[in-house]
Design a protein around this motif. Structure first.
Motif, PDB file in Angstrom:
ATOM      1  N   UNK A  29       0.824  -1.207   0.000  1.00 20.87           N
ATOM      2  CA  UNK A  29       0.000   0.000   0.000  1.00 20.87           C
ATOM      3  C   UNK A  29       0.856   1.255   0.000  1.00 20.87           C
ATOM      4  N   UNK A  30       1.870   1.309   0.858  1.00 23.31           N
ATOM      5  CA  UNK A  30       2.729   2.486   0.893  1.00 23.31           C
ATOM      6  C   UNK A  30       3.509   2.636  -0.411  1.00 23.31           C
ATOM      7  N   UNK A  31       3.950   1.526  -0.979  1.00 23.73           N
ATOM      8  CA  UNK A  31       4.630   1.580  -2.268  1.00 23.73           C
ATOM      9  C   UNK A  31       3.677   2.063  -3.357  1.00 23.73           C
ATOM     10  N   UNK A  32       2.455   1.561  -3.347  1.00 22.18           N
ATOM     11  CA  UNK A  32       1.471   1.931  -4.362  1.00 22.18           C
ATOM     12  C   UNK A  32       1.174   3.434  -4.311  1.00 22.18           C
ATOM     13  N   UNK A  33       1.063   3.971  -3.105  1.00 20.90           N
ATOM     14  CA  UNK A  33       0.793   5.402  -2.959  1.00 20.90           C
ATOM     15  C   UNK A  33       1.937   6.243  -3.522  1.00 20.90           C
ATOM     16  N   UNK A  34       3.181   5.831  -3.232  1.00 20.72           N
ATOM     17  CA  UNK A  34       4.332   6.602  -3.715  1.00 20.72           C
ATOM     18  C   UNK A  34       4.474   6.493  -5.239  1.00 20.72           C
ATOM     19  N   UNK A  35       4.328   5.287  -5.761  1.00 17.64           N
ATOM     20  CA  UNK A  35       4.409   5.095  -7.212  1.00 17.64           C
ATOM     21  C   UNK A  35       3.321   5.908  -7.913  1.00 17.64           C
ATOM     22  N   UNK A  36       2.105   5.822  -7.400  1.00 17.43           N
ATOM     23  CA  UNK A  36       0.977   6.517  -8.032  1.00 17.43           C
ATOM     24  C   UNK A  36       1.122   8.032  -7.942  1.00 17.43           C
ATOM     25  N   UNK A  37       1.769   8.502  -6.878  1.00 18.02           N
ATOM     26  CA  UNK A  37       2.022   9.945  -6.751  1.00 18.02           C
ATOM     27  C   UNK A  37       2.911  10.418  -7.892  1.00 18.02           C
ATOM     28  N   UNK A  38       3.959   9.647  -8.180  1.00 12.72           N
ATOM     29  CA  UNK A  38       4.851   9.996  -9.292  1.00 12.72           C
ATOM     30  C   UNK A  38       4.093   9.951 -10.616  1.00 12.72           C
ATOM     31  N   UNK A  39       3.321   8.893 -10.823  1.00 14.62           N
ATOM     32  CA  UNK A  39       2.553   8.780 -12.068  1.00 14.62           C
ATOM     33  C   UNK A  39       1.613   9.973 -12.243  1.00 14.62           C
ATOM     34  N   UNK A  40       0.955  10.361 -11.148  1.00 18.12           N
ATOM     35  CA  UNK A  40       0.045  11.503 -11.228  1.00 18.12           C
ATOM     36  C   UNK A  40       0.783  12.773 -11.622  1.00 18.12           C
ATOM     37  N   UNK A  41       2.005  12.946 -11.112  1.00 18.91           N
ATOM     38  CA  UNK A  41       2.801  14.117 -11.467  1.00 18.91           C
ATOM     39  C   UNK A  41       3.101  14.166 -12.960  1.00 18.91           C
ATOM     40  N   UNK A  43       0.921  12.954 -15.222  1.00 16.82           N
ATOM     41  CA  UNK A  43      -0.343  12.897 -15.939  1.00 16.82           C
ATOM     42  C   UNK A  43      -0.850  11.507 -16.236  1.00 16.82           C
ATOM     43  N   UNK A  44      -0.435  10.534 -15.431  1.00 17.78           N
ATOM     44  CA  UNK A  44      -0.815   9.144 -15.670  1.00 17.78           C
ATOM     45  C   UNK A  44      -1.676   8.619 -14.537  1.00 17.78           C
ATOM     46  N   UNK A  45      -2.541   7.649 -14.820  1.00 20.57           N
ATOM     47  CA  UNK A  45      -3.400   7.081 -13.770  1.00 20.57           C
ATOM     48  C   UNK A  45      -2.598   6.292 -12.734  1.00 20.57           C
ATOM     49  N   UNK A  46      -3.218   6.104 -11.594  1.00 22.52           N
ATOM     50  CA  UNK A  46      -2.609   5.300 -10.524  1.00 22.52           C
ATOM     51  C   UNK A  46      -2.520   3.838 -10.940  1.00 22.52           C
ATOM     52  N   UNK A  47      -1.622   3.121 -10.277  1.00 19.31           N
ATOM     53  CA  UNK A  47      -1.580   1.667 -10.393  1.00 19.31           C
ATOM     54  C   UNK A  47      -2.176   1.073  -9.121  1.00 19.31           C
ATOM     55  N   UNK A  48      -2.525  -0.199  -9.173  1.00 16.76           N
ATOM     56  CA  UNK A  48      -3.156  -0.860  -8.036  1.00 16.76           C
ATOM     57  C   UNK A  48      -2.105  -1.487  -7.115  1.00 16.76           C
ATOM     58  N   UNK A  49      -2.532  -1.867  -5.919  1.00 16.56           N
ATOM     59  CA  UNK A  49      -1.642  -2.603  -5.024  1.00 16.56           C
ATOM     60  C   UNK A  49      -1.188  -3.905  -5.660  1.00 16.56           C
ATOM     61  N   UNK A  50      -2.096  -4.580  -6.361  1.00 19.06           N
ATOM     62  CA  UNK A  50      -1.724  -5.851  -7.003  1.00 19.06           C
ATOM     63  C   UNK A  50      -0.673  -5.620  -8.076  1.00 19.06           C
ATOM     64  N   UNK A  51      -0.795  -4.516  -8.819  1.00 20.32           N
ATOM     65  CA  UNK A  51       0.249  -4.178  -9.788  1.00 20.32           C
ATOM     66  C   UNK A  51       1.595  -4.049  -9.086  1.00 20.32           C
ATOM     67  N   UNK A  52       1.603  -3.292  -8.009  1.00 17.79           N
ATOM     68  CA  UNK A  52       2.861  -2.997  -7.320  1.00 17.79           C
ATOM     69  C   UNK A  52       3.480  -4.266  -6.741  1.00 17.79           C
ATOM     70  N   UNK A  53       2.668  -5.186  -6.259  1.00 14.73           N
ATOM     71  CA  UNK A  53       3.205  -6.446  -5.742  1.00 14.73           C
ATOM     72  C   UNK A  53       4.005  -7.186  -6.808  1.00 14.73           C
ATOM     73  N   UNK A  54       3.569  -7.067  -8.051  1.00 18.21           N
ATOM     74  CA  UNK A  54       4.267  -7.719  -9.153  1.00 18.21           C
ATOM     75  C   UNK A  54       5.489  -6.911  -9.591  1.00 18.21           C
ATOM     76  N   UNK A  55       5.385  -5.582  -9.517  1.00 15.21           N
ATOM     77  CA  UNK A  55       6.479  -4.725  -9.960  1.00 15.21           C
ATOM     78  C   UNK A  55       7.691  -4.800  -9.030  1.00 15.21           C
ATOM     79  N   UNK A  56       7.467  -5.091  -7.747  1.00  9.76           N
ATOM     80  CA  UNK A  56       8.532  -5.021  -6.753  1.00  9.76           C
ATOM     81  C   UNK A  56       9.464  -6.228  -6.835  1.00  9.76           C
TER      82      UNK A  56
END
Length: 233
Positions: A29-41, A43-56
């Motif tokens: 969850x904390x990783x997802x929030x940080x990743x999604x914050x960057x994406x939002x900066x 102009x991109x949509x957020x990713x999900x927690x499940x996405x981040x579990x796979x990305x890590x």
């Protein structure tokens, strides 16, 4: 029964090295929030927690590359390094807001401390937030040392990431075991000549039982029994 298990573990092992994310802690969850914050900066949509579990699992730079690729964006190395710095800044600001230890972790690491085992963490997360998390969750101590992505010149799956940590801890590589959740942990452990135990709930696309570890556990408090079975072989 427990005394026999403990005796087998103590006779075979003097050092236990753990992966962090997906093994000891649920940090998605904390990783997802940080990743999604960057994406939002950008102009991109957020990713999900499940996405981040796979990305890590392979470090922040790979996580960010996969996050942007999810939206069809391939970044060159300069741009990728820049967004990774953004992510690290956001994540470091609050790495413990939602992060928790998995059930059984405090009890098992506390028990291993009583057995006299050296315990360390080898993670592809940067060292500073990793220490913050372990200290916040009161896992360090009993975990005594940590090697992050920026601690040594190498990182998993390079086996030297584990071996350099074990050397610094004063452990014996011949009496060390790696506990993780992904193929990178298995490759690093086997490259170092160590047995590997995987958790079944980790951050990996491929099921843990397909990754070639010596044991897979379904709950963390099954770890002592898994180590005793390895020790008795």
């Amino acid at each position: 029964m427990q005394a026999a298990v403990d005796a087998l573990i103590a006779a075979r092992f003097d050092t236990v090295v753990y992966d962090l994310d997906g093994t000891l802690i649920d940090s998605a969850k904390d990783m997802q929030l940080a990743v999604s914050h960057v994406l939002a900066d950008h102009g991109l949509p957020a990713v999900s927690e499940e996405d981040v579990r796979i990305f890590m699992g392979q470090g922040s730079k790979v996580t960010m590359a996969k996050a942007f690729a999810r939206h069809g964006k391939v970044l060159d190395d300069k741009a990728l390094s820049a967004v990774t710095r953004e992510f690290v800044r956001y994540y470091a600001a609050d790495p413990v807001g939602h992060t928790v230890a998995f059930d059984g972790v405090p009890r098992v690491v506390g028990h291993f401390e009583k057995l006299g085992l050296k315990q360390g963490v080898c993670t592809n997360k940067f060292e500073a937030p990793s220490r913050t998390i372990l200290e916040h969750l009161k896992l360090m101590p009993p975990i005594a040392d940590l090697a992050g992505a920026d601690t040594f010149p190498v990182r998993k799956p390079d086996p030297r990431h584990i071996l350099m940590l074990v050397e610094r801890m004063g452990g014996d590589p011949a009496r060390t075991v790696m506990i993780g959740d992904s193929i990178h942990d298995v490759e690093a452990a086997h490259g170092a000549g160590l047995p590997a135990v995987l958790v079944s709930w980790g951050y990996t696309e491929r099921p843990a039982r397909e990754l070639g570890a010596e044991a897979v556990i379904e709950r963390f408090d099954a770890l002592p029994q898994a180590l005793s079975r390895i020790a008795s072989r």
